[in-house]
Motif scaffolding. Structure first.
Motif, PDB file in Angstrom:
ATOM      1  N   ASN A 185      -4.337   8.137 -22.837  1.00  0.00           N
ATOM      2  CA  ASN A 185      -5.477   7.669 -22.018  1.00  0.00           C
ATOM      3  C   ASN A 185      -6.435   6.834 -22.862  1.00  0.00           C
ATOM      4  O   ASN A 185      -7.666   6.998 -22.799  1.00  0.00           O
ATOM      5  CB  ASN A 185      -6.222   8.852 -21.391  1.00  0.00           C
ATOM      6  CG  ASN A 185      -5.422   9.529 -20.292  1.00  0.00           C
ATOM      7  OD1 ASN A 185      -4.589   8.895 -19.651  1.00  0.00           O
ATOM      8  ND2 ASN A 185      -5.654  10.806 -20.105  1.00  0.00           N
ATOM      9  N   THR A 186      -5.870   5.931 -23.625  1.00  0.00           N
ATOM     10  CA  THR A 186      -6.655   5.114 -24.551  1.00  0.00           C
ATOM     11  C   THR A 186      -6.369   3.642 -24.318  1.00  0.00           C
ATOM     12  O   THR A 186      -5.225   3.254 -24.081  1.00  0.00           O
ATOM     13  CB  THR A 186      -6.325   5.494 -26.005  1.00  0.00           C
ATOM     14  OG1 THR A 186      -6.637   6.873 -26.211  1.00  0.00           O
ATOM     15  CG2 THR A 186      -7.118   4.646 -26.978  1.00  0.00           C
ATOM     16  N   VAL A 187      -7.419   2.845 -24.394  1.00  0.00           N
ATOM     17  CA  VAL A 187      -7.293   1.405 -24.262  1.00  0.00           C
ATOM     18  C   VAL A 187      -7.892   0.755 -25.503  1.00  0.00           C
ATOM     19  O   VAL A 187      -8.855   1.278 -26.085  1.00  0.00           O
ATOM     20  CB  VAL A 187      -7.979   0.893 -22.976  1.00  0.00           C
ATOM     21  CG1 VAL A 187      -9.481   1.149 -23.011  1.00  0.00           C
ATOM     22  CG2 VAL A 187      -7.695  -0.579 -22.744  1.00  0.00           C
ATOM     23  N   TYR A 188      -7.311  -0.360 -25.902  1.00  0.00           N
ATOM     24  CA  TYR A 188      -7.745  -1.076 -27.088  1.00  0.00           C
ATOM     25  C   TYR A 188      -8.095  -2.517 -26.726  1.00  0.00           C
ATOM     26  O   TYR A 188      -7.539  -3.086 -25.786  1.00  0.00           O
ATOM     27  CB  TYR A 188      -6.643  -1.087 -28.140  1.00  0.00           C
ATOM     28  CG  TYR A 188      -6.103   0.279 -28.481  1.00  0.00           C
ATOM     29  CD1 TYR A 188      -4.945   0.756 -27.853  1.00  0.00           C
ATOM     30  CD2 TYR A 188      -6.737   1.097 -29.408  1.00  0.00           C
ATOM     31  CE1 TYR A 188      -4.444   2.008 -28.142  1.00  0.00           C
ATOM     32  CE2 TYR A 188      -6.242   2.357 -29.702  1.00  0.00           C
ATOM     33  CZ  TYR A 188      -5.100   2.805 -29.070  1.00  0.00           C
ATOM     34  OH  TYR A 188      -4.603   4.056 -29.354  1.00  0.00           O
ATOM     35  N   ARG A 193     -11.471  -4.532 -33.708  1.00  0.00           N
ATOM     36  CA  ARG A 193     -10.635  -3.818 -32.730  1.00  0.00           C
ATOM     37  C   ARG A 193     -11.451  -2.683 -32.152  1.00  0.00           C
ATOM     38  O   ARG A 193     -11.903  -1.791 -32.878  1.00  0.00           O
ATOM     39  CB  ARG A 193      -9.377  -3.273 -33.387  1.00  0.00           C
ATOM     40  CG  ARG A 193      -8.378  -2.690 -32.380  1.00  0.00           C
ATOM     41  CD  ARG A 193      -7.273  -1.966 -33.089  1.00  0.00           C
ATOM     42  NE  ARG A 193      -6.148  -1.662 -32.216  1.00  0.00           N
ATOM     43  CZ  ARG A 193      -5.398  -0.567 -32.348  1.00  0.00           C
ATOM     44  NH1 ARG A 193      -5.655   0.300 -33.289  1.00  0.00           N
ATOM     45  NH2 ARG A 193      -4.383  -0.368 -31.510  1.00  0.00           N
ATOM     46  N   LEU A 194     -11.620  -2.726 -30.840  1.00  0.00           N
ATOM     47  CA  LEU A 194     -12.319  -1.670 -30.125  1.00  0.00           C
ATOM     48  C   LEU A 194     -11.317  -0.681 -29.548  1.00  0.00           C
ATOM     49  O   LEU A 194     -10.219  -1.066 -29.131  1.00  0.00           O
ATOM     50  CB  LEU A 194     -13.173  -2.240 -28.999  1.00  0.00           C
ATOM     51  CG  LEU A 194     -14.187  -3.320 -29.358  1.00  0.00           C
ATOM     52  CD1 LEU A 194     -14.981  -3.726 -28.112  1.00  0.00           C
ATOM     53  CD2 LEU A 194     -15.103  -2.869 -30.461  1.00  0.00           C
ATOM     54  N   SER A 195     -11.719   0.589 -29.518  1.00  0.00           N
ATOM     55  CA  SER A 195     -10.902   1.628 -28.904  1.00  0.00           C
ATOM     56  C   SER A 195     -11.730   2.387 -27.886  1.00  0.00           C
ATOM     57  O   SER A 195     -12.946   2.513 -28.033  1.00  0.00           O
ATOM     58  CB  SER A 195     -10.393   2.615 -29.956  1.00  0.00           C
ATOM     59  OG  SER A 195      -9.598   1.982 -30.923  1.00  0.00           O
ATOM     60  N   CYS A 196     -11.065   2.885 -26.864  1.00  0.00           N
ATOM     61  CA  CYS A 196     -11.743   3.669 -25.829  1.00  0.00           C
ATOM     62  C   CYS A 196     -10.798   4.777 -25.399  1.00  0.00           C
ATOM     63  O   CYS A 196      -9.683   4.506 -24.946  1.00  0.00           O
ATOM     64  CB  CYS A 196     -12.108   2.784 -24.650  1.00  0.00           C
ATOM     65  SG  CYS A 196     -12.642   3.712 -23.180  1.00  0.00           S
ATOM     66  N   ALA A 197     -11.269   6.020 -25.515  1.00  0.00           N
ATOM     67  CA  ALA A 197     -10.463   7.170 -25.141  1.00  0.00           C
ATOM     68  C   ALA A 197     -11.125   7.915 -23.987  1.00  0.00           C
ATOM     69  O   ALA A 197     -12.321   8.204 -24.039  1.00  0.00           O
ATOM     70  CB  ALA A 197     -10.292   8.100 -26.333  1.00  0.00           C
ATOM     71  N   ALA A 198     -10.334   8.202 -22.976  1.00  0.00           N
ATOM     72  CA  ALA A 198     -10.817   8.977 -21.829  1.00  0.00           C
ATOM     73  C   ALA A 198     -10.237  10.384 -21.907  1.00  0.00           C
ATOM     74  O   ALA A 198      -9.064  10.561 -22.235  1.00  0.00           O
ATOM     75  CB  ALA A 198     -10.402   8.304 -20.528  1.00  0.00           C
ATOM     76  N   VAL A 231     -15.233   7.478 -24.370  1.00  0.00           N
ATOM     77  CA  VAL A 231     -15.866   7.244 -25.664  1.00  0.00           C
ATOM     78  C   VAL A 231     -15.291   5.997 -26.310  1.00  0.00           C
ATOM     79  O   VAL A 231     -14.080   5.900 -26.529  1.00  0.00           O
ATOM     80  CB  VAL A 231     -15.680   8.451 -26.594  1.00  0.00           C
ATOM     81  CG1 VAL A 231     -16.342   8.174 -27.942  1.00  0.00           C
ATOM     82  CG2 VAL A 231     -16.258   9.718 -25.958  1.00  0.00           C
ATOM     83  N   GLU A 232     -16.176   5.045 -26.610  1.00  0.00           N
ATOM     84  CA  GLU A 232     -15.761   3.815 -27.284  1.00  0.00           C
ATOM     85  C   GLU A 232     -16.026   3.928 -28.786  1.00  0.00           C
ATOM     86  O   GLU A 232     -16.905   4.674 -29.218  1.00  0.00           O
ATOM     87  CB  GLU A 232     -16.529   2.589 -26.763  1.00  0.00           C
ATOM     88  CG  GLU A 232     -16.438   2.357 -25.275  1.00  0.00           C
ATOM     89  CD  GLU A 232     -17.710   2.741 -24.558  1.00  0.00           C
ATOM     90  OE1 GLU A 232     -17.996   2.151 -23.498  1.00  0.00           O
ATOM     91  OE2 GLU A 232     -18.415   3.635 -25.060  1.00  0.00           O
ATOM     92  N   SER A 233     -15.290   3.144 -29.545  1.00  0.00           N
ATOM     93  CA  SER A 233     -15.520   3.049 -30.979  1.00  0.00           C
ATOM     94  C   SER A 233     -15.001   1.710 -31.472  1.00  0.00           C
ATOM     95  O   SER A 233     -14.250   1.028 -30.758  1.00  0.00           O
ATOM     96  CB  SER A 233     -14.830   4.199 -31.728  1.00  0.00           C
ATOM     97  OG  SER A 233     -13.428   4.146 -31.519  1.00  0.00           O
ATOM     98  N   GLY A 234     -15.413   1.342 -32.682  1.00  0.00           N
ATOM     99  CA  GLY A 234     -14.871   0.151 -33.304  1.00  0.00           C
ATOM    100  C   GLY A 234     -15.789  -1.047 -33.373  1.00  0.00           C
ATOM    101  O   GLY A 234     -15.431  -2.073 -33.958  1.00  0.00           O
ATOM    102  N   GLY A 235     -16.972  -0.937 -32.790  1.00  0.00           N
ATOM    103  CA  GLY A 235     -17.896  -2.060 -32.871  1.00  0.00           C
ATOM    104  C   GLY A 235     -18.440  -2.231 -34.275  1.00  0.00           C
ATOM    105  O   GLY A 235     -18.193  -1.425 -35.167  1.00  0.00           O
ATOM    106  N   GLY A 236     -19.194  -3.322 -34.469  1.00  0.00           N
ATOM    107  CA  GLY A 236     -19.786  -3.557 -35.776  1.00  0.00           C
ATOM    108  C   GLY A 236     -20.247  -4.981 -35.938  1.00  0.00           C
ATOM    109  O   GLY A 236     -20.374  -5.726 -34.962  1.00  0.00           O
ATOM    110  N   GLY A 292     -18.202   4.327 -20.497  1.00  0.00           N
ATOM    111  CA  GLY A 292     -18.592   4.831 -21.792  1.00  0.00           C
ATOM    112  C   GLY A 292     -20.028   4.446 -22.103  1.00  0.00           C
ATOM    113  O   GLY A 292     -20.697   3.767 -21.324  1.00  0.00           O
ATOM    114  N   GLN A 293     -20.488   4.862 -23.270  1.00  0.00           N
ATOM    115  CA  GLN A 293     -21.884   4.633 -23.636  1.00  0.00           C
ATOM    116  C   GLN A 293     -22.099   3.251 -24.242  1.00  0.00           C
ATOM    117  O   GLN A 293     -23.235   2.807 -24.395  1.00  0.00           O
ATOM    118  CB  GLN A 293     -22.347   5.704 -24.633  1.00  0.00           C
ATOM    119  CG  GLN A 293     -21.910   5.479 -26.084  1.00  0.00           C
ATOM    120  CD  GLN A 293     -20.427   5.711 -26.321  1.00  0.00           C
ATOM    121  OE1 GLN A 293     -19.719   6.235 -25.461  1.00  0.00           O
ATOM    122  NE2 GLN A 293     -19.953   5.338 -27.508  1.00  0.00           N
TER     123      GLN A 293
END
Length: 113
Positions: free
Chosen positions: A73-76, A19-24, A5-10, A104-105
């Motif tokens: 398990n997170t990448v930024y 800053r983008l984040s991605c958690a597995a 799951v990614e987050s942080g776009g805009g 991710g999506q």
């Protein structure tokens, strides 16, 4: 089953930062490499191994920084000095020790001039 799951776009103005984040999560026994790609076509932005080795596309060197928290398990992806040409959907990819890949999506990043 593995979820990414990614987050942080805009939306940001040129010269700004995101800053983008991605958690597995899920049935993950080991993660080798985590990385960010963007459309289109899907191109590598940056990757980081479990040992911390990084690789960047020439177009983002000096502006983007990838990092990870192995325990989570997170990448930024810290993106500075953003340009309109950085506009894209950014995807996170997780490569496990079993050579399985999960995506991710995607999260939209839009840089206005």
């Amino acid at each position: 089953q593995v979820q990414v799951v990614e987050s942080g776009g805009g939306l940001v103005q040129a010269g700004g930062s995101l800053r983008l984040s991605c958690a597995a999560s899920g049935s993950i026994f080991s993660i080798k490499t985590m990385g960010w790609y963007r459309q289109a076509p899907r191109e590598l932005v940056a990757t980081i191994t479990s040992g911390g080795s990084t690789n960047y596309a020439d177009s983002v060197k000096g502006r983007f920084t990838i990092s990870r928290d192995n325990a989570k398990n997170t990448v930024y992806l810290q993106m500075n000095s953003l340009k309109p040409e950085d506009t894209a959907v950014y995807y996170c990819k997780v490569l496990t020790g079993g050579a399985l890949s999960y995506w991710g999506q995607g999260t939209q990043v839009t840089v206005s001039s």
